[in-house]
Scaffold this motif. Structure first.
Motif, PDB file in Angstrom:
ATOM      1  N   THR A 116     -62.821  -4.707   6.117  1.00 53.72           N
ATOM      2  CA  THR A 116     -62.527  -3.285   6.323  1.00 53.72           C
ATOM      3  C   THR A 116     -61.026  -3.054   6.192  1.00 53.72           C
ATOM      4  O   THR A 116     -60.226  -3.984   6.243  1.00 53.72           O
ATOM      5  N   ARG A 117     -60.671  -1.779   6.057  1.00 53.67           N
ATOM      6  CA  ARG A 117     -59.269  -1.386   6.006  1.00 53.67           C
ATOM      7  C   ARG A 117     -59.159   0.027   6.566  1.00 53.67           C
ATOM      8  O   ARG A 117     -60.157   0.756   6.671  1.00 53.67           O
ATOM      9  N   PRO A 118     -57.939   0.470   6.930  1.00 52.79           N
ATOM     10  CA  PRO A 118     -57.773   1.836   7.447  1.00 52.79           C
ATOM     11  C   PRO A 118     -58.196   2.883   6.419  1.00 52.79           C
ATOM     12  O   PRO A 118     -58.013   2.694   5.212  1.00 52.79           O
ATOM     13  N   TYR A 119     -58.749   3.947   6.915  1.00 48.34           N
ATOM     14  CA  TYR A 119     -59.172   5.042   6.043  1.00 48.34           C
ATOM     15  C   TYR A 119     -57.960   5.665   5.371  1.00 48.34           C
ATOM     16  O   TYR A 119     -56.906   5.867   5.981  1.00 48.34           O
ATOM     17  N   VAL A 120     -58.098   5.970   4.084  1.00 50.80           N
ATOM     18  CA  VAL A 120     -57.072   6.669   3.308  1.00 50.80           C
ATOM     19  C   VAL A 120     -57.701   7.948   2.773  1.00 50.80           C
ATOM     20  O   VAL A 120     -58.860   7.935   2.326  1.00 50.80           O
ATOM     21  N   PHE A 121     -56.949   9.036   2.813  1.00 49.90           N
ATOM     22  CA  PHE A 121     -57.489  10.307   2.351  1.00 49.90           C
ATOM     23  C   PHE A 121     -58.046  10.157   0.927  1.00 49.90           C
ATOM     24  O   PHE A 121     -57.370   9.637   0.046  1.00 49.90           O
ATOM     25  N   GLY A 122     -59.274  10.598   0.761  1.00 49.95           N
ATOM     26  CA  GLY A 122     -59.929  10.467  -0.540  1.00 49.95           C
ATOM     27  C   GLY A 122     -60.994   9.397  -0.571  1.00 49.95           C
ATOM     28  O   GLY A 122     -61.827   9.365  -1.486  1.00 49.95           O
ATOM     29  N   ASP A 123     -60.990   8.480   0.434  1.00 51.55           N
ATOM     30  CA  ASP A 123     -62.041   7.457   0.491  1.00 51.55           C
ATOM     31  C   ASP A 123     -63.400   8.130   0.716  1.00 51.55           C
ATOM     32  O   ASP A 123     -63.504   9.076   1.505  1.00 51.55           O
ATOM     33  N   PRO A 124     -64.449   7.648   0.068  1.00 52.67           N
ATOM     34  CA  PRO A 124     -65.784   8.212   0.293  1.00 52.67           C
ATOM     35  C   PRO A 124     -66.208   8.050   1.750  1.00 52.67           C
ATOM     36  O   PRO A 124     -66.058   6.979   2.341  1.00 52.67           O
ATOM     37  N   LEU A 125     -66.719   9.120   2.340  1.00 52.89           N
ATOM     38  CA  LEU A 125     -67.146   9.061   3.734  1.00 52.89           C
ATOM     39  C   LEU A 125     -68.292   8.080   3.930  1.00 52.89           C
ATOM     40  O   LEU A 125     -68.482   7.533   5.027  1.00 52.89           O
ATOM     41  N   ALA A 126     -69.068   7.837   2.878  1.00 50.25           N
ATOM     42  CA  ALA A 126     -70.185   6.911   2.983  1.00 50.25           C
ATOM     43  C   ALA A 126     -69.720   5.484   3.263  1.00 50.25           C
ATOM     44  O   ALA A 126     -70.503   4.648   3.731  1.00 50.25           O
ATOM     45  N   ASN A 127     -68.440   5.188   2.995  1.00 48.84           N
ATOM     46  CA  ASN A 127     -67.927   3.833   3.198  1.00 48.84           C
ATOM     47  C   ASN A 127     -67.350   3.610   4.592  1.00 48.84           C
ATOM     48  O   ASN A 127     -66.848   2.534   4.891  1.00 48.84           O
ATOM     49  N   ILE A 128     -67.395   4.624   5.461  1.00 44.93           N
ATOM     50  CA  ILE A 128     -66.837   4.481   6.800  1.00 44.93           C
ATOM     51  C   ILE A 128     -67.641   3.452   7.598  1.00 44.93           C
ATOM     52  O   ILE A 128     -68.872   3.485   7.629  1.00 44.93           O
ATOM     53  N   ASP A 129     -66.920   2.541   8.235  1.00 46.44           N
ATOM     54  CA  ASP A 129     -67.542   1.581   9.148  1.00 46.44           C
ATOM     55  C   ASP A 129     -67.563   2.242  10.520  1.00 46.44           C
ATOM     56  O   ASP A 129     -66.591   2.173  11.277  1.00 46.44           O
ATOM     57  N   MET A 130     -68.661   2.900  10.841  1.00 41.57           N
ATOM     58  CA  MET A 130     -68.725   3.697  12.065  1.00 41.57           C
ATOM     59  C   MET A 130     -68.624   2.833  13.304  1.00 41.57           C
ATOM     60  O   MET A 130     -68.007   3.232  14.309  1.00 41.57           O
ATOM     61  N   HIS A 131     -69.222   1.663  13.268  1.00 46.75           N
ATOM     62  CA  HIS A 131     -69.164   0.783  14.438  1.00 46.75           C
ATOM     63  C   HIS A 131     -67.723   0.422  14.766  1.00 46.75           C
ATOM     64  O   HIS A 131     -67.289   0.544  15.924  1.00 46.75           O
TER      65      HIS A 131
END
Length: 380
Positions: A116-131
């Motif tokens: 994983t890596r920190p979210y960057v503006f523009g990343d697809p929301l589907a790739n968020i590691d919610m846990h």
């Protein structure tokens, strides 16, 4: 074909009727070994005399008569043969060694990784590691509920970018390929590759090319029906030229024209829109034929002149961005010249070369096919 012994039925023998699937498997094996001659034998049987089990195969949609009234394998039957070839090959080597055509960079793609890596503006929301995102927020606020998220809490899965790949598989159809089961195994590997592309890489393209004195593209059915060219000359030394447009006399077909195969593959691949392009060459002999202008030149024993034309074409393929992997089928030490040639072809094209027995060909070719996509692209 194999020889059979027949005896008169006296009632004491056990009769075991074959199912349509079982007989089709046997027909498929003969097709892999001997080509379309197997189906031509069925053409000689009158419809009134056809065994019931053959009619069953026809009703199952595995064979049919074409427009000329000749028997042929249906698309459904062809898929069945391809899938069986793929399944049998997977049983011979570790399936975990195979995967998709993955690049080594990380970027926007369809395959999520554990990293994983920190979210960057523009990343697809589907790739968020919610846990992990919720865990970050919970830790930051020192526990308790409700959990309040901030932009710094979000993390996303890394992904691997997958590219399309156009592949041309060059199959040696020279006379010597009929020995030791080499052509049978090569054809089985090629059919399995077609099944793999269809099921796992639907956006890829794969083209089979047979090379002998000449070279030609083969569709799926032509590949299944193909066989090595019969040897028609046995002279210890041969040096012949034939006009490709208007040949005088009968042209022997059993020579090894890797030059023509590479040239046809290059012309095919440069028209493909895929980001990665590769040629897989399977041969059991040094080149004994090449093209000069509109003439095909046949030289035996293998000559430096033929090798030079072939290597020059390999360089042109490399210059066009096409990766070449060459596999020499060897059975004994007499193949030292072939090993040296494929190594030289790998050197001039910055490609891959290997020598193996027919038994190990599947593993080598599949690893080359899967690993043949190394274009690196990054996505912001």
């Amino acid at each position: 074909m194999s020889n059979y012994e027949y005896s008169k039925w006296d009632g004491s023998q056990e009769f075991l009727p074959q199912s349509a699937d079982k007989l089709f498997e046997q027909i498929s094996e003969y097709l892999l070994q001997y080509g379309e001659d197997v189906l031509r034998n069925l053409d000689d049987v009158d419809d009134d005399d056809l065994p019931e089990v053959v009619e069953m195969i026809q009703k199952e949609g595995l064979i049919e008569r074409d427009e000329e009234g000749r028997w042929s394998v249906t698309p459904r039957g062809l898929r069945k043969i391809q899938d069986k070839s793929l399944h049998e090959l997977f049983l011979t080597f570790n399936r975990d060694a195979l995967g998709r055509h993955e690049t080594q960079q990380k970027g926007e793609g369809t395959v999520s990784l554990e990293d994983t890596r920190p979210y960057v503006f523009g990343d697809p929301l589907a790739n968020i590691d919610m846990h992990q995102t919720l865990k970050n927020a919970y830790t930051r606020q020192g526990g308790g509920v409700p959990i309040h998220l901030t932009p710094d809490d979000y993390v996303v899965h890394e992904t691997e970018y997958q590219t399309r790949c156009a592949t041309a598989v060059l199959i040696d159809m020279s006379g010597s390929m009929g020995r030791y089961g080499k052509y049978y195994t090569t054809k089985k590997v090629a059919l399995a590759l077609q099944a793999m592309v269809r099921s796992q890489y639907p956006q890829d393209s794969i083209q089979m090319i047979g090379f002998y004195t000449f070279a030609n593209k083969m569709n799926e059915r032509e590949l299944l029906n193909s066989a090595p060219k019969p040897v028609s000359m046995f002279d210890s030394r041969i040096h012949l030229r034939f006009d490709m447009d208007q040949p005088k006399g009968r042209v022997p077909q059993h020579f090894t024209n890797i030059h023509a195969g590479l040239r046809l593959a290059r012309n095919h691949l440069i028209r493909q829109p895929a980001g990665n392009k590769q040629i897989i060459v399977i041969t059991d002999g040094e080149p004994t034929a090449h093209i000069e202008g509109r003439e095909v030149v046949l030289i035996y024993p293998p000559a430096e002149k033929t090798a030079a034309h072939t290597l020059a074409e390999a360089r042109r393929c490399a210059a066009a961005g096409i990766r070449i992997s060459s596999y020499a089928l060897i059975e004994d030490y007499f193949y030292l010249g072939l090993v040296n040639f494929v190594q030289e072809m790998a050197r001039v094209s910055n490609g891959v070369a290997a020598y193996c027995s027919a038994e190990d060909l599947g593993k080598f070719v599949f690893e080359s096919f899967v690993g043949g996509r190394h274009t690196r692209r990054y996505h912001a």
